[in-house]
Design an enzyme around this catalytic site. Sequence first.
Site, PDB file in Angstrom:
ATOM      1  N   THR A 188     -15.307  15.953   5.361  1.00  0.00           N
ATOM      2  CA  THR A 188     -14.820  16.651   4.179  1.00  0.00           C
ATOM      3  C   THR A 188     -13.525  17.351   4.554  1.00  0.00           C
ATOM      4  O   THR A 188     -13.448  17.977   5.614  1.00  0.00           O
ATOM      5  CB  THR A 188     -15.841  17.682   3.657  1.00  0.00           C
ATOM      6  OG1 THR A 188     -16.163  18.601   4.703  1.00  0.00           O
ATOM      7  CG2 THR A 188     -17.121  16.991   3.181  1.00  0.00           C
ATOM      8  N   SER A 319       4.516  -6.634  12.526  1.00  0.00           N
ATOM      9  CA  SER A 319       5.822  -6.084  12.862  1.00  0.00           C
ATOM     10  C   SER A 319       6.729  -7.177  13.400  1.00  0.00           C
ATOM     11  O   SER A 319       6.275  -8.115  14.070  1.00  0.00           O
ATOM     12  CB  SER A 319       5.671  -4.977  13.916  1.00  0.00           C
ATOM     13  OG  SER A 319       6.938  -4.555  14.379  1.00  0.00           O
ATOM     14  N   LYS A 325       0.913  -5.859  16.734  1.00  0.00           N
ATOM     15  CA  LYS A 325       0.610  -4.924  15.648  1.00  0.00           C
ATOM     16  C   LYS A 325       0.089  -5.677  14.426  1.00  0.00           C
ATOM     17  O   LYS A 325       0.672  -6.677  14.010  1.00  0.00           O
ATOM     18  CB  LYS A 325       1.854  -4.129  15.269  1.00  0.00           C
ATOM     19  CG  LYS A 325       1.580  -2.932  14.360  1.00  0.00           C
ATOM     20  CD  LYS A 325       2.853  -2.100  14.187  1.00  0.00           C
ATOM     21  CE  LYS A 325       2.568  -0.785  13.481  1.00  0.00           C
ATOM     22  NZ  LYS A 325       2.160  -0.971  12.099  1.00  0.00           N
TER      23      LYS A 325
END
Length: 465
Positions: A188, A319, A325
């Site tokens: 939360t 990328s 990536k």
Amino acid sequence: MNVRREESDLIGSRDVPPDVYFGIHTVRARENFPLTGVPLSAHPELVRALASVKEAAALAHRELETLPAARTQAIVAACREIRAGGLRDQFVVDVFQGGAGTSSNMNVNEVIANRGLELLSHPRGAYEYLHPNDDVNRGQSTNDVYPTAVKLALRDAAGRLLDGMSVLANALTDRGGAFAKTYKLGRTQLQDAVPMTLGHEFDAFALTVRDDAVLVQRAAEALCEVNLGGTAIGTGLNADPGFGRAVIVHLADVTGAPVHQARDLIESTQGVGAFLQLSGAVRQFALRLSKICNDLRLLGSGPTAGLGEIRLPALQAGSSIMPGKVNPVVPEAVNQVCFDVFGADAAVSMAAQAGQLQLNAFEPLIAHLLLNSLNRLDSACRLLAERCVLGIEANEGHLRELVERSPGLATALNPVLGYQRTTDLARRSLLAGRSVRELAGESGLLTDEQIDELLDPQRLARPEL
């Protein structure tokens, strides 16, 4: 061979290309509204709906014997060709246009008339045998034809979106079942909360989609109240007696939609409440779908410097410079669809309040934006389900480790130790980097059996069991 076709209107005469089915009004509209480059044909639902209205009108005239049988038969035949996908390249007026949709209505009237003339063995433009206004548009006005057709088109598009939402909800439910025993830490305000299962998280996503589908369904049902038969402002002027009743019955038969005439044709002609209701429902879904995508991107962030709780399917290199990536491209793309819907809703709202007195002149904008929103959200739901959600995997070891070393576990000891003592345990756990379980055992306040029972992952995540 005829190389030119001259037509006349209240402004004058113009040559119309001989190989097209549209006429002078469409030619002028193309010149007057070079705005988006998006033609009416880009919305096949709307083209089909306009042809459905024209077919229903012709069938009503056949029933009432208010048009010669040969003309009504030619109109019906042309409309059915269009509804089946024919002549699509002839609907060329820009989706943004002045005149409250008059150019779209006339484009359709002209195409139907000229195709009907061919079927009657007359040349295009021989309107003494079948006229776009006097015959195809008989008993109608743009102001009842266009909003009726827009509602039918939006209802069709909303139906497809509902199917797409079901696909997405089912995919999320599938992952909810797969992760039903995968324990994790809830959060939360981006801070540790209490344990739950990853299945809980995906089941909640699924319910969000299903709840919003109920709102879309209700909005789609409201689109079945139409103002057809009201003609210019809802009074029914120039419609043949009995036409309004008959055309609605035939429209329901042609489209299979449970359409019914509006309770107040004047209000229905000037009001756009059903469009606002649909736009609001679609906006709510887009907002909550965007939140789901945000959560998926956050849960899958990493692989080492983020949360790393789930693994999204690797679809493409992320990328041009960083080897290895992989990005969450599907949720990102769906986010962008949602952002587009937010903007469309704002524009629809502006258009809705801008109409004056007995007509809203901005319904072409409303139609274009809502059809785009519905269709793009449908595609987004299916893409997210099929290319992302169904391929999501849980990083189970990492999830369990996060649960076991979180100070938030102290919450489960509250009922036995009280808030102050558990607060001290949580603080010491955070400062020392040691687990609540370990510190609770050292405290001597609880037996090992009590600790095992109170901190059992299944009990923590499913206290109702």
